[in-house]
Design a protein around this motif. Structure first.
Motif, PDB file in Angstrom:
ATOM      1  N   UNK A 159      -3.785  -9.419  -3.291  1.00  0.00           N
ATOM      2  CA  UNK A 159      -4.710  -8.565  -4.024  1.00  0.00           C
ATOM      3  C   UNK A 159      -5.089  -9.224  -5.343  1.00  0.00           C
ATOM      4  N   UNK A 160      -6.361  -9.197  -5.650  1.00  0.00           N
ATOM      5  CA  UNK A 160      -6.875  -9.852  -6.849  1.00  0.00           C
ATOM      6  C   UNK A 160      -6.332  -9.229  -8.123  1.00  0.00           C
ATOM      7  N   UNK A 161      -6.112  -7.927  -8.094  1.00  0.00           N
ATOM      8  CA  UNK A 161      -5.620  -7.217  -9.279  1.00  0.00           C
ATOM      9  C   UNK A 161      -4.953  -5.923  -8.839  1.00  0.00           C
ATOM     10  N   UNK A 162      -4.334  -5.224  -9.809  1.00  0.00           N
ATOM     11  CA  UNK A 162      -3.730  -3.926  -9.496  1.00  0.00           C
ATOM     12  C   UNK A 162      -4.796  -2.953  -9.017  1.00  0.00           C
ATOM     13  N   UNK A 163      -5.981  -3.002  -9.626  1.00  0.00           N
ATOM     14  CA  UNK A 163      -7.061  -2.104  -9.208  1.00  0.00           C
ATOM     15  C   UNK A 163      -7.445  -2.347  -7.751  1.00  0.00           C
TER      16      UNK A 163
ATOM     17  N   UNK B 130      -1.047   7.374 -14.380  1.00  0.00           N
ATOM     18  CA  UNK B 130      -0.655   6.792 -15.671  1.00  0.00           C
ATOM     19  C   UNK B 130       0.662   6.031 -15.568  1.00  0.00           C
ATOM     20  N   UNK B 131       1.511   6.431 -14.620  1.00  0.00           N
ATOM     21  CA  UNK B 131       2.806   5.779 -14.468  1.00  0.00           C
ATOM     22  C   UNK B 131       2.818   4.674 -13.436  1.00  0.00           C
ATOM     23  N   UNK B 132       1.633   4.296 -12.971  1.00  0.00           N
ATOM     24  CA  UNK B 132       1.530   3.283 -11.926  1.00  0.00           C
ATOM     25  C   UNK B 132       1.589   1.892 -12.544  1.00  0.00           C
ATOM     26  N   UNK B 133       2.573   1.090 -12.144  1.00  0.00           N
ATOM     27  CA  UNK B 133       2.690  -0.267 -12.681  1.00  0.00           C
ATOM     28  C   UNK B 133       3.164  -1.221 -11.593  1.00  0.00           C
ATOM     29  N   UNK B 134       2.847  -2.485 -11.791  1.00  0.00           N
ATOM     30  CA  UNK B 134       3.077  -3.495 -10.765  1.00  0.00           C
ATOM     31  C   UNK B 134       4.560  -3.682 -10.470  1.00  0.00           C
ATOM     32  N   UNK B 135       5.406  -3.713 -11.516  1.00  0.00           N
ATOM     33  CA  UNK B 135       6.825  -3.973 -11.322  1.00  0.00           C
ATOM     34  C   UNK B 135       7.499  -3.010 -10.352  1.00  0.00           C
ATOM     35  N   UNK B 136       7.417  -1.701 -10.608  1.00  0.00           N
ATOM     36  CA  UNK B 136       8.031  -0.735  -9.688  1.00  0.00           C
ATOM     37  C   UNK B 136       7.422  -0.769  -8.284  1.00  0.00           C
ATOM     38  N   UNK B 137       6.124  -1.062  -8.185  1.00  0.00           N
ATOM     39  CA  UNK B 137       5.497  -1.166  -6.869  1.00  0.00           C
ATOM     40  C   UNK B 137       6.149  -2.298  -6.078  1.00  0.00           C
ATOM     41  N   UNK B 138       6.281  -3.453  -6.707  1.00  0.00           N
ATOM     42  CA  UNK B 138       6.888  -4.601  -6.038  1.00  0.00           C
ATOM     43  C   UNK B 138       8.338  -4.306  -5.652  1.00  0.00           C
ATOM     44  N   UNK B 139       9.063  -3.653  -6.572  1.00  0.00           N
ATOM     45  CA  UNK B 139      10.462  -3.318  -6.291  1.00  0.00           C
ATOM     46  C   UNK B 139      10.574  -2.375  -5.107  1.00  0.00           C
TER      47      UNK B 139
ATOM     48  N   UNK C  58       0.834  -1.203   0.000  1.00  0.00           N
ATOM     49  CA  UNK C  58       0.000   0.000   0.000  1.00  0.00           C
ATOM     50  C   UNK C  58       0.868   1.251   0.000  1.00  0.00           C
ATOM     51  N   UNK C  59       1.883   1.252   0.865  1.00  0.00           N
ATOM     52  CA  UNK C  59       2.752   2.423   0.952  1.00  0.00           C
ATOM     53  C   UNK C  59       3.484   2.654  -0.364  1.00  0.00           C
ATOM     54  N   UNK C  60       4.005   1.572  -0.944  1.00  0.00           N
ATOM     55  CA  UNK C  60       4.727   1.697  -2.210  1.00  0.00           C
ATOM     56  C   UNK C  60       3.811   2.193  -3.319  1.00  0.00           C
ATOM     57  N   UNK C  61       2.560   1.748  -3.319  1.00  0.00           N
ATOM     58  CA  UNK C  61       1.597   2.187  -4.326  1.00  0.00           C
ATOM     59  C   UNK C  61       1.350   3.681  -4.228  1.00  0.00           C
ATOM     60  N   UNK C  62       1.136   4.167  -3.002  1.00  0.00           N
ATOM     61  CA  UNK C  62       0.861   5.582  -2.836  1.00  0.00           C
ATOM     62  C   UNK C  62       2.092   6.430  -3.156  1.00  0.00           C
ATOM     63  N   UNK C  63       3.281   5.954  -2.789  1.00  0.00           N
ATOM     64  CA  UNK C  63       4.497   6.706  -3.089  1.00  0.00           C
ATOM     65  C   UNK C  63       4.712   6.813  -4.599  1.00  0.00           C
ATOM     66  N   UNK C  64       4.479   5.703  -5.296  1.00  0.00           N
ATOM     67  CA  UNK C  64       4.642   5.736  -6.755  1.00  0.00           C
ATOM     68  C   UNK C  64       3.562   6.588  -7.403  1.00  0.00           C
ATOM     69  N   UNK C  65       2.361   6.529  -6.859  1.00  0.00           N
ATOM     70  CA  UNK C  65       1.258   7.324  -7.383  1.00  0.00           C
ATOM     71  C   UNK C  65       1.575   8.812  -7.276  1.00  0.00           C
TER      72      UNK C  65
END
Length: 214
Positions: free
Chosen positions: A56-60, A34-43, A21-28
């Motif tokens: 999580x069922x999906x990125x959404x 538009x630049x939100x993607x699974x790879x960088x979030x996981x990294x 969650x934290x990584x998602x918000x930081x990347x957002x």
């Protein structure tokens, strides 16, 4: 190989979810929706794609959960500012500065990015609907628990605080596009005159009694 106990697995799972969650918000905030993607979030979170899709069922679904966490954090900060005003720890002028700065913080940028994303990702809209409803209720509760409006009925109170929130959101929006310090100073001076001139700060004890009666 030593197996983890169930409670340890739960704690590890909760930690993984929190990191995602934290990584998602930081990347957002840094890259936009538009630049939100699974790879960088996981990294950024330091977890595998498999771990992400295990929780999580999906990125959404991850974005929706992160958005809910963001709004809760937003509400928590605002309610704490309101409590400080009621306790007499800050003045009205300090309250206006802190609440407007909170509204114009990275929290708002994250909310705005997700709001834009909802327009293009139709599957995201129903996932965040409850979080948005809860946020609106919490926002009204923040104003209503911090101030009384003598002589206002319920509808007038709702309208007044909606105007207050919209004014702060407008300021936050313009700040995100680089509004100068003069715009801030005008808000700091004008908000108490336009919005709070008819409001009375509720005593802290009154709020404690209200909570006990709920």
């Amino acid at each position: 190989m030593k197996q983890k106990k169930p409670n340890q697995r739960v704690r590890d799972g909760e930690r993984t979810v929190a990191l995602l969650k934290r990584a998602t918000m930081e990347q957002l905030i840094s890259n936009g929706f538009a630049g939100l993607s699974v790879g960088p979030i996981c990294e950024r979170a330091g977890v595998s794609r498999g771990a992400l899709f295990h929780h999580f069922q999906s990125k959404d679904h991850l974005v929706a959960a992160s958005f809910e966490e963001l709004l809760k954090d937003f509400a928590k900060q605002m309610h704490e500012i309101g409590r400080n005003l009621r306790r007499g720890a800050i003045s009205i002028d300090e309250f206006v500065v802190r609440i407007s700065d909170t509204m114009a913080s990275d929290l708002f940028v994250g909310c705005m990015e997700i709001s834009l994303g909802i327009r293009s990702e139709f599957g995201l809209s129903p996932l965040v609907e409850k979080a948005i409803t809860d946020w609106r209720l919490s926002l009204f509760d923040f104003w209503n628990s911090t101030f009384d409006l003598p002589g206002f009925d319920a509808e007038d109170r709702a309208t007044h605080w909606a105007m207050a929130s919209n004014l702060l959101r407008g300021h936050a929006f313009s700040s995100s596009f680089g509004a100068g310090p003069q715009a801030k100073e005008r808000l700091y001076r004008g908000f108490p005159k336009l919005i709070l001139n008819c409001a009375v700060v509720r005593p802290e004890q009154e709020n404690i009694v209200q909570l006990n009666n709920k």
